[in-house]
Design a protein around this motif. Sequence first.
Motif, PDB file in Angstrom:
ATOM      1  N   LEU A   1       0.847  -1.205   0.000  1.00  0.00           N
ATOM      2  CA  LEU A   1       0.000   0.000   0.000  1.00  0.00           C
ATOM      3  C   LEU A   1       0.873   1.242   0.000  1.00  0.00           C
ATOM      4  N   ASP A   2       0.553   2.195  -0.852  1.00  0.00           N
ATOM      5  CA  ASP A   2       1.261   3.476  -0.875  1.00  0.00           C
ATOM      6  C   ASP A   2       0.262   4.618  -0.804  1.00  0.00           C
ATOM      7  N   ALA A   3       0.462   5.531   0.125  1.00  0.00           N
ATOM      8  CA  ALA A   3      -0.432   6.683   0.283  1.00  0.00           C
ATOM      9  C   ALA A   3       0.260   7.951  -0.207  1.00  0.00           C
ATOM     10  N   MET A   4      -0.515   8.879  -0.744  1.00  0.00           N
ATOM     11  CA  MET A   4       0.026  10.172  -1.176  1.00  0.00           C
ATOM     12  C   MET A   4      -0.908  11.289  -0.722  1.00  0.00           C
ATOM     13  N   VAL A   5      -0.319  12.317  -0.134  1.00  0.00           N
ATOM     14  CA  VAL A   5      -1.080  13.437   0.416  1.00  0.00           C
ATOM     15  C   VAL A   5      -0.641  14.720  -0.294  1.00  0.00           C
ATOM     16  N   GLU A   6      -1.637  15.527  -0.682  1.00  0.00           N
ATOM     17  CA  GLU A   6      -1.317  16.789  -1.367  1.00  0.00           C
ATOM     18  C   GLU A   6      -0.441  17.661  -0.470  1.00  0.00           C
ATOM     19  N   GLY A   7       0.583  18.256  -1.084  1.00  0.00           N
ATOM     20  CA  GLY A   7       1.477  19.134  -0.326  1.00  0.00           C
ATOM     21  C   GLY A   7       2.611  18.386   0.357  1.00  0.00           C
ATOM     22  N   VAL A   8       2.510  17.058   0.438  1.00  0.00           N
ATOM     23  CA  VAL A   8       3.589  16.253   1.029  1.00  0.00           C
ATOM     24  C   VAL A   8       4.261  15.421  -0.066  1.00  0.00           C
ATOM     25  N   HIS A   9       3.450  14.665  -0.804  1.00  0.00           N
ATOM     26  CA  HIS A   9       3.984  13.777  -1.845  1.00  0.00           C
ATOM     27  C   HIS A   9       3.809  14.327  -3.238  1.00  0.00           C
ATOM     28  N   PHE A  10       2.982  15.335  -3.386  1.00  0.00           N
ATOM     29  CA  PHE A  10       2.817  15.983  -4.697  1.00  0.00           C
ATOM     30  C   PHE A  10       2.385  17.424  -4.455  1.00  0.00           C
ATOM     31  N   PRO A  11       2.773  18.320  -5.385  1.00  0.00           N
ATOM     32  CA  PRO A  11       2.486  19.737  -5.172  1.00  0.00           C
ATOM     33  C   PRO A  11       0.983  20.051  -5.295  1.00  0.00           C
ATOM     34  N   GLN A  12       0.581  21.181  -4.729  1.00  0.00           N
ATOM     35  CA  GLN A  12      -0.804  21.620  -4.897  1.00  0.00           C
ATOM     36  C   GLN A  12      -1.055  21.931  -6.371  1.00  0.00           C
ATOM     37  N   HIS A  13      -2.295  21.716  -6.798  1.00  0.00           N
ATOM     38  CA  HIS A  13      -2.708  21.928  -8.192  1.00  0.00           C
ATOM     39  C   HIS A  13      -1.920  21.043  -9.154  1.00  0.00           C
ATOM     40  N   TYR A  14      -1.483  19.900  -8.686  1.00  0.00           N
ATOM     41  CA  TYR A  14      -0.714  18.980  -9.528  1.00  0.00           C
ATOM     42  C   TYR A  14      -1.641  18.339 -10.559  1.00  0.00           C
TER      43      TYR A  14
ATOM     44  N   THR B   1      -6.435  -1.783  -5.636  1.00  0.00           N
ATOM     45  CA  THR B   1      -7.577  -1.028  -5.132  1.00  0.00           C
ATOM     46  C   THR B   1      -7.126   0.404  -4.849  1.00  0.00           C
ATOM     47  N   LEU B   2      -8.090   1.307  -4.749  1.00  0.00           N
ATOM     48  CA  LEU B   2      -7.795   2.737  -4.663  1.00  0.00           C
ATOM     49  C   LEU B   2      -8.650   3.394  -3.598  1.00  0.00           C
ATOM     50  N   SER B   3      -8.032   4.089  -2.675  1.00  0.00           N
ATOM     51  CA  SER B   3      -8.758   4.970  -1.760  1.00  0.00           C
ATOM     52  C   SER B   3      -8.540   6.398  -2.233  1.00  0.00           C
ATOM     53  N   LEU B   4      -9.645   7.097  -2.494  1.00  0.00           N
ATOM     54  CA  LEU B   4      -9.561   8.442  -3.062  1.00  0.00           C
ATOM     55  C   LEU B   4     -10.347   9.403  -2.173  1.00  0.00           C
ATOM     56  N   THR B   5      -9.663  10.433  -1.674  1.00  0.00           N
ATOM     57  CA  THR B   5     -10.333  11.478  -0.887  1.00  0.00           C
ATOM     58  C   THR B   5     -10.243  12.775  -1.667  1.00  0.00           C
ATOM     59  N   LEU B   6     -11.414  13.343  -1.967  1.00  0.00           N
ATOM     60  CA  LEU B   6     -11.487  14.523  -2.831  1.00  0.00           C
ATOM     61  C   LEU B   6     -12.241  15.649  -2.127  1.00  0.00           C
ATOM     62  N   PRO B   7     -11.777  16.897  -2.303  1.00  0.00           N
ATOM     63  CA  PRO B   7     -12.529  18.023  -1.744  1.00  0.00           C
ATOM     64  C   PRO B   7     -13.890  18.172  -2.433  1.00  0.00           C
ATOM     65  N   GLU B   8     -13.923  17.879  -3.746  1.00  0.00           N
ATOM     66  CA  GLU B   8     -15.186  17.963  -4.499  1.00  0.00           C
ATOM     67  C   GLU B   8     -15.060  17.093  -5.741  1.00  0.00           C
ATOM     68  N   PRO B   9     -16.184  16.601  -6.259  1.00  0.00           N
ATOM     69  CA  PRO B   9     -16.111  15.748  -7.453  1.00  0.00           C
ATOM     70  C   PRO B   9     -16.054  16.584  -8.733  1.00  0.00           C
ATOM     71  N   ASP B  10     -14.884  17.027  -9.123  1.00  0.00           N
ATOM     72  CA  ASP B  10     -14.703  17.856 -10.319  1.00  0.00           C
ATOM     73  C   ASP B  10     -14.541  16.924 -11.531  1.00  0.00           C
TER      74      ASP B  10
ATOM     75  N   GLY C   1     -12.856  15.141   1.428  1.00  0.00           N
ATOM     76  CA  GLY C   1     -11.903  15.702   2.392  1.00  0.00           C
ATOM     77  C   GLY C   1     -10.719  16.271   1.628  1.00  0.00           C
ATOM     78  N   PRO C   2      -9.648  16.668   2.322  1.00  0.00           N
ATOM     79  CA  PRO C   2      -8.458  17.194   1.637  1.00  0.00           C
ATOM     80  C   PRO C   2      -7.872  16.129   0.706  1.00  0.00           C
ATOM     81  N   LEU C   3      -7.410  16.564  -0.469  1.00  0.00           N
ATOM     82  CA  LEU C   3      -6.985  15.635  -1.526  1.00  0.00           C
ATOM     83  C   LEU C   3      -5.888  14.672  -1.042  1.00  0.00           C
ATOM     84  N   ALA C   4      -6.187  13.393  -1.133  1.00  0.00           N
ATOM     85  CA  ALA C   4      -5.232  12.346  -0.753  1.00  0.00           C
ATOM     86  C   ALA C   4      -5.664  11.049  -1.413  1.00  0.00           C
ATOM     87  N   LEU C   5      -4.721  10.161  -1.625  1.00  0.00           N
ATOM     88  CA  LEU C   5      -5.090   8.868  -2.192  1.00  0.00           C
ATOM     89  C   LEU C   5      -4.156   7.781  -1.686  1.00  0.00           C
TER      90      LEU C   5
END
Length: 314
Positions: free
Chosen positions: A44-57, A85-94, A124-128
């Motif tokens: 399993l690998d997790a990625m969080v916006e601002g930690v593992h990838f830049p904002q607006h990536y 499998t994929l866990s996806l946390t999104l601020p909004e469904p764009d 929630g805040p963008l993370a996967l």
Amino acid sequence: MGEFELIRRFLAQIGVPSDDLALGIGDDCALITPPAGFQLCCSLDAMVEGVHFPQHYSPVYLAQRALSAALSDLAAMGARASHYTLSLTLPEPDPEWLEGFAKGLAAVSERYAICLVGGDTTRGPLALAVQVHGWVPHGRAIKRSGAKPGDVVLVSGSLGAARAALELLATSDPSAAQAALLGRYHQPRPRLALGQKLMPFAHAAIDISDGLMADAGHIAQASACELVLDARKIPMDEALKHLFPRAALGFALHGGDDYELLVTMPGQAWSEVQDQDWSAQLTAIGEVRAGQGVRLQHAPNTNYQEQAGYQHFV
Ligand code: ADP
Ligand code: MG
């Protein structure tokens, strides 16, 4: 757009279903039939916006990096990738963002003939997080703990390009050389085929996600050996040496995100393997000795020795 519509529209049909998949997305669980004689290899690998990838990536690159990084762990064990499998946390469904994300996932899934079989979607805040599954012949997985004194230390491809790309993320109109380095960050190529080829020969392997020195340290510790590396032999891209002549070696030794394989095998096995065309992906960079830790020889100065590698919570 609700959660179920989002899944149906963007995530329900990604990748290539394999023979072992009995039931994919849509029920409470996916069902997978393990092939006889194999062990399930999962990571399993997790990625969080601002930690593992830049904002607006870019969502295309985000999907590609997340899935590729997870697959790289299967490569390091010598496993054949099968599904994820994929866990996806999104601020909004764009929808536009989701379309790009699905496109990125599909590209990597098709390249390695793997299939998205389930997951979870939350707001929630963008993370996967991506959980990958693969198969390895029973008892044959390559572990970090198998290195033996006398082994040759090998690395695949070249190192440092993904770290160099971090310096270039804001470049609006990259040159060909800059684009080559950026590609190594945005679209890593996990060494799945190579890992399977190495499985019968390697004593130990790890994928280089934290940096060569740090990940060599993980093999040294797990195997209770010393890894002695030759700084003159570290493979680096021409573009890296050309654009970052002074920083290149430091990037190659300590930069993360390259997803190359670091492998040890007996000298005899390395001689045999060199007859095979896939061995051209490998460079001998050192040897395993009795002892502990990682020693770097022939570096221009001693600053290169220090162990870096990114760690959360320190
Ligand atoms: P449950 O509530 O029973 O856990 P969900 O409503 O969360 O099921 O999900 C419905 C179906 O959609 C399941 O098969 C689940 O695996 C799949 N799914 C949900 N989110 C994702 C996702 N991000 N990627 C892939 N499949 C997903
Ligand atoms: Mg349920």
